[in-house]
Design a protein around this motif. Structure first.
Motif, PDB file in Angstrom:
ATOM      1  N   LEU A   1       8.507   2.307   8.326  1.00  0.00           N
ATOM      2  CA  LEU A   1       9.395   2.960   7.359  1.00  0.00           C
ATOM      3  C   LEU A   1       9.621   4.426   7.692  1.00  0.00           C
ATOM      4  O   LEU A   1       8.678   5.148   8.013  1.00  0.00           O
ATOM      5  CB  LEU A   1       8.816   2.853   5.953  1.00  0.00           C
ATOM      6  N   GLY A   2      10.878   4.815   7.616  1.00  0.00           N
ATOM      7  CA  GLY A   2      11.214   6.213   7.840  1.00  0.00           C
ATOM      8  C   GLY A   2      11.376   6.570   9.305  1.00  0.00           C
ATOM      9  O   GLY A   2      11.712   7.692   9.627  1.00  0.00           O
ATOM     10  N   ARG A   3      11.104   5.619  10.191  1.00  0.00           N
ATOM     11  CA  ARG A   3      11.198   5.928  11.620  1.00  0.00           C
ATOM     12  C   ARG A   3      12.499   5.393  12.214  1.00  0.00           C
ATOM     13  O   ARG A   3      13.086   4.457  11.700  1.00  0.00           O
ATOM     14  CB  ARG A   3       9.989   5.351  12.347  1.00  0.00           C
TER      15      ARG A   3
ATOM     16  N   VAL B   1      12.789   7.805   1.002  1.00  0.00           N
ATOM     17  CA  VAL B   1      14.016   7.109   0.640  1.00  0.00           C
ATOM     18  C   VAL B   1      14.020   7.055  -0.875  1.00  0.00           C
ATOM     19  O   VAL B   1      13.011   6.698  -1.487  1.00  0.00           O
ATOM     20  CB  VAL B   1      14.045   5.675   1.204  1.00  0.00           C
TER      21      VAL B   1
ATOM     22  N   ARG C   1      24.077  -3.213  -0.042  1.00  0.00           N
ATOM     23  CA  ARG C   1      23.086  -2.162  -0.186  1.00  0.00           C
ATOM     24  C   ARG C   1      23.736  -0.800   0.025  1.00  0.00           C
ATOM     25  O   ARG C   1      24.573  -0.624   0.906  1.00  0.00           O
ATOM     26  CB  ARG C   1      21.992  -2.376   0.860  1.00  0.00           C
TER      27      ARG C   1
ATOM     28  N   VAL D   1      14.882   2.050   6.534  1.00  0.00           N
ATOM     29  CA  VAL D   1      14.776   2.544   5.164  1.00  0.00           C
ATOM     30  C   VAL D   1      14.179   1.512   4.215  1.00  0.00           C
ATOM     31  O   VAL D   1      13.862   1.821   3.075  1.00  0.00           O
ATOM     32  CB  VAL D   1      16.149   3.011   4.609  1.00  0.00           C
ATOM     33  N   ASP D   2      14.047   0.282   4.682  1.00  0.00           N
ATOM     34  CA  ASP D   2      13.454  -0.735   3.819  1.00  0.00           C
ATOM     35  C   ASP D   2      12.871  -1.864   4.656  1.00  0.00           C
ATOM     36  O   ASP D   2      13.472  -2.273   5.649  1.00  0.00           O
ATOM     37  CB  ASP D   2      14.512  -1.288   2.849  1.00  0.00           C
TER      38      ASP D   2
ATOM     39  N   ARG E   1       6.797   7.829   3.186  1.00  0.00           N
ATOM     40  CA  ARG E   1       5.948   7.491   4.331  1.00  0.00           C
ATOM     41  C   ARG E   1       5.703   8.723   5.172  1.00  0.00           C
ATOM     42  O   ARG E   1       6.600   9.559   5.328  1.00  0.00           O
ATOM     43  CB  ARG E   1       6.624   6.424   5.203  1.00  0.00           C
TER      44      ARG E   1
ATOM     45  N   VAL F   1       5.528  10.635   8.567  1.00  0.00           N
ATOM     46  CA  VAL F   1       6.183  10.488   9.863  1.00  0.00           C
ATOM     47  C   VAL F   1       5.708  11.612  10.774  1.00  0.00           C
ATOM     48  O   VAL F   1       4.989  12.512  10.331  1.00  0.00           O
ATOM     49  CB  VAL F   1       7.735  10.523   9.734  1.00  0.00           C
TER      50      VAL F   1
ATOM     51  N   GLU G   1       5.141  -1.735   6.847  1.00  0.00           N
ATOM     52  CA  GLU G   1       5.825  -0.602   6.214  1.00  0.00           C
ATOM     53  C   GLU G   1       5.238   0.713   6.717  1.00  0.00           C
ATOM     54  O   GLU G   1       5.958   1.645   7.052  1.00  0.00           O
ATOM     55  CB  GLU G   1       5.672  -0.693   4.694  1.00  0.00           C
ATOM     56  N   GLU G   2       3.925   0.747   6.748  1.00  0.00           N
ATOM     57  CA  GLU G   2       3.207   1.935   7.209  1.00  0.00           C
ATOM     58  C   GLU G   2       3.699   2.370   8.591  1.00  0.00           C
ATOM     59  O   GLU G   2       3.935   3.530   8.852  1.00  0.00           O
ATOM     60  CB  GLU G   2       1.712   1.578   7.261  1.00  0.00           C
TER      61      GLU G   2
ATOM     62  N   THR H   1      10.259  12.495  14.503  1.00  0.00           N
ATOM     63  CA  THR H   1      11.112  11.772  13.565  1.00  0.00           C
ATOM     64  C   THR H   1      11.830  12.751  12.642  1.00  0.00           C
ATOM     65  O   THR H   1      13.030  12.630  12.384  1.00  0.00           O
ATOM     66  CB  THR H   1      10.260  10.785  12.742  1.00  0.00           C
TER      67      THR H   1
ATOM     68  N   ALA I   1       8.892  11.024   5.147  1.00  0.00           N
ATOM     69  CA  ALA I   1      10.248  10.494   5.007  1.00  0.00           C
ATOM     70  C   ALA I   1      10.316   9.895   3.615  1.00  0.00           C
ATOM     71  O   ALA I   1       9.445   9.130   3.226  1.00  0.00           O
ATOM     72  CB  ALA I   1      10.518   9.422   6.059  1.00  0.00           C
TER      73      ALA I   1
ATOM     74  N   MET J   1      13.866  14.008   4.751  1.00  0.00           N
ATOM     75  CA  MET J   1      12.642  14.191   5.522  1.00  0.00           C
ATOM     76  C   MET J   1      12.286  15.660   5.571  1.00  0.00           C
ATOM     77  O   MET J   1      13.156  16.530   5.498  1.00  0.00           O
ATOM     78  CB  MET J   1      12.805  13.668   6.950  1.00  0.00           C
TER      79      MET J   1
END
Lengths: 286, 414
Positions: free
Chosen positions: B372-374, A104, A6, B281-282, A127, A129, B368-369, A133, A102, A50
């Motif tokens: 994700l991103g944390r 990706v 990945r 990220v996933d 998402r 945040v 995910e909610e 964060t 955030a 972000m």
């Protein structure tokens, strides 16, 4: 899947991303990943961005096609999500700006008719945040950017000491690591003014200093307004436009071409200033 | 498929039989795809089919093709060869279709043989040497074997053939656990039994984790292997075990050709603990409310287990996620207990949510909610490319000290 690794989500400030327009594939294969090289030599196929979602628009007609603008302390960048990124599109649709997000995604380079190359991010996920964060991301991105600036300096200095004078000669150095090669490419293409990016990091650090010292003073909601003043000032100049074909950095680039509305006008991007107009030096082009 | 077609065409051409490639391919596809015939078997069948069409008897064709080789020179399936070898081991036949099976060898190595009942060949005796005429090579899980069929012949030799120890088919090599990087490799391991788990099937006599100083790996000892029981905490030399891969994770299988020797000296197992801090990220497929096969605990896909077919399945809750710090990615597995704590929903609640939404994916959506991103810091043992999460906590907000450190670094990078 053996052999599949990945791609790391690189941390790049919006301002540096917006300066980036060098993309390449490692080989000729159809699904070879496309990489973007940024001015400080980051090789990215994926990024984590972000910041504050400051605006969002549905550009699609029949099918929803969302564009959001995400601002960090240094500038802003467009993110896109269409039918092939349903969850990201849904989040964009459901999120009222301003809100911390955030993202990706894969960097995309779009070339306008007059040859200008514009960058955006095709979102894999978006998402909401919190500000903590986002602050963490700013700190991390500042650190990674400093790492790259340092590596860049070392690379150039090492080359200089050996009597190499140009990027192309540096590239020929047999010992060049992959990082070295990426920096060499960045050097050849952008001849970047590293000071500009150091100042960019300083802007981010100042932003954190202001935010952290005053973090206990007010409620969290206020931090949403804490976007970079310089970047904010330029938002007015943006003309909305639709996107045409994008050179996509993902594996599914063929899908992407279906997503752009037909006959779209090119995006007119504003010039980027992240630390005041007087400090922003024009990018050198070969 | 293409390769197989080429091989078939080449073999037919040897017999001066010219057949259009697409005819060969469509016949091969029919067998492999429609009827699920193994490719090697299907290839053989296709060759025979076209030879017959051209009035050539496959037997005579095969007889002309065989060549004299050494055991160590066997390097591909579907070769018709002659071997001078000694019967080193005889095993119990697992099927009435097999009259005898075991190992034969010469000075270059040993190889498994299978003598079909239909071959009507005389019985082989352990320790005797024979000329095996017109036997065909085969491959299973990266290992070669030879098959004795009706067109084969056996002649006892007056002089004994000296047989080497090493089996053929990718030399068996002693390895460290961390060096295991592909399935179907036959290897030796010196390892300690770290954990024994409850076998989930009668076909498994023992399963669990074994470890050395480079890592730990799951093992499965088949009931059919008839190997002695392993004791937790003891160290062994595992000889001739085969690697396997599932879902990106490796394991080793102990079967009838494997051997276990207890070791006097204890193998050191380093605790492969790892920690990682980064943004999620996933959240990968297979996260959330899943069903597992009651026999092997693998995740069911649409109610079907890859190994055991359609199953009722038992519910589980877990997260497969990717953490990323901008320089490296780290995959993590979060079990039910920790998922419940992290996401704040119990498995019962997850089931209710899934029931109400008529969709299991809704649970993944919630995960995910929340994640994700944390940024999270995790730690736990590593298995292959995963951290099996034992602790997970949100990374604390940026502290003033961290900003000061950044500012200090800024001043250095001038």
């Amino acid at each position: 899947m053996a052999g599949f690794a990945r791609e790391v989500a690189r941390r790049i400030f919006a301002s540096e991303l917006r300066d980036s327009d060098l993309s390449f594939r490692e080989n000729e294969e159809q699904y070879a990943p496309l990489y973007l090289i940024t001015p400080t030599g980051a090789r990215c196929n994926r990024v984590l961005v972000m910041g504050t979602l400051t605006e969002k628009d549905n550009l699609g007609d029949d099918v929803e096609y969302w564009r959001g603008r995400v601002a960090d302390p240094t500038g802003s960048i467009f993110v896109y999500a269409g039918q092939y990124q349903p969850e990201a599109a849904q989040t964009l649709a459901a999120t009222e700006p301003p809100a911390f997000v955030a993202v990706v995604g894969k960097p995309s380079v779009y070339e306008t008719e007059d040859g200008k190359r514009l960058i955006s991010v095709r979102a894999e996920s978006v998402r909401r945040v919190d500000s903590d964060t986002r602050d963490r991301w700013v700190l991390e991105t500042a650190a990674r950017t400093l790492d790259r600036i340092e590596a860049f300096r070392e690379f150039v200095e090492a080359g200089g000491a050996d009597g190499f004078s140009s990027g192309s000669e540096l590239l020929k150095k047999p010992s060049a690591s992959r990082e070295g090669v990426d920096i060499g490419k960045a050097l050849l293409h952008y001849s970047p003014d590293l000071e500009r990016y150091r100042v960019m990091v300083a802007t981010a650090a100042d932003f954190l200093e202001g935010g952290i010292s005053g973090a206990d003073a007010g409620p969290k909601a206020e931090t949403a307004e804490r976007v970079a003043p310089a970047a904010a000032a330029d938002w007015e100049e943006v003309n909305d436009g639709e996107i045409g074909r994008l050179e996509d950095l993902g594996e599914e680039r063929d899908f992407y071409e279906d997503e752009g509305p037909e006959g779209g006008e090119p995006i007119e991007e504003e010039e980027i200033f992240f630390a005041g107009r007087e400090k922003a030096s024009p990018r050198k082009r070969r | 498929m293409k390769e197989a077609v080429e091989q078939i065409l080449a073999r037919l051409r040897d017999q001066k039989v010219e057949v259009p490639a697409d005819e060969v391919e469509s016949r091969l596809r029919l067998l492999v795809e429609k009827f699920g015939v193994p490719e090697a078997e299907a290839s053989r069948s296709v060759v025979n089919y076209f030879l017959k069409e051209h009035g050539i008897s496959p037997a005579s064709f095969a007889a002309r093709k065989s060549e004299r080789v050494k055991v160590g020179e066997v390097n591909g399936p579907e070769r018709w060869i002659d071997l001078e070898a000694k019967v080193v081991e005889l095993w119990e036949a697992t099927s009435s279709a097999i009259s005898q099976t075991g190992l034969i060898g010469d000075e270059t190595g040993t190889i498994k043989f299978v003598k079909w009942t239909k071959s009507d060949l005389p019985q082989l005796e352990l320790g005797k040497s024979y000329l095996f005429k017109n036997v065909v090579t085969d491959e299973f899980q990266g290992r070669w074997s030879v098959k004795l069929n009706r067109t084969s012949g056996i002649e006892e030799l007056a002089s004994e053939v000296k047989a080497a120890e090493a089996p053929v088919g990718g030399a068996v090599q002693e390895m460290k656990i961390s060096q295991i990087s592909e399935p179907a490799r036959w290897i030796d391991l010196r390892a300690k039994v770290v954990q024994l788990w409850e076998p989930t099937s009668e076909t498994i006599s023992q399963t669990g984790l074994i470890g050395d100083d480079s890592g730990v790996i799951k093992f499965v000892k088949w009931t059919k292997s008839e190997l002695a029981d392993l004791v937790e905490g003891e160290s062994y030399l595992f000889k001739n075990v085969v690697t396997d891969e599932f879902d990106g994770r490796f394991s080793v299988k102990l079967n009838r050709t494997s051997k276990i020797e207890p070791l006097e000296v204890e193998v050191e197992v380093s605790p492969q603990e790892a920690s990682f801090s980064g943004a999620i990220v996933d959240v990968q497929k297979g996260s959330g409310l899943i069903k597992r096969c009651p026999i092997c605990r693998r995740m069911l896909t649409k109610g079907v287990c890859g190994e055991h077919g359609k199953q009722e399945g038992t519910y589980d809750l877990r997260i497969k996620a990717v953490l990323d710090d901008g320089q490296r990615v780290q995959e993590v597995l979060i079990n039910r207990e920790r998922t419940e704590g992290l996401v704040g929903i119990s498995m019962e609640e997850a089931k209710t949510m899934a029931m109400e939404a008529l969709d299991h994916e809704v649970v993944k959506g919630v995960i995910e909610e929340r994640l994700l991103g944390r940024y999270y810091a995790v730690s736990g043992p590593t298995v292959d490319r995963y951290i099996l999460v034992e602790t997970i906590s949100p990374v604390s907000p940026v502290a003033a000290r961290e900003v000061a450190d950044l500012a200090a670094r800024m001043r250095e990078v001038v």
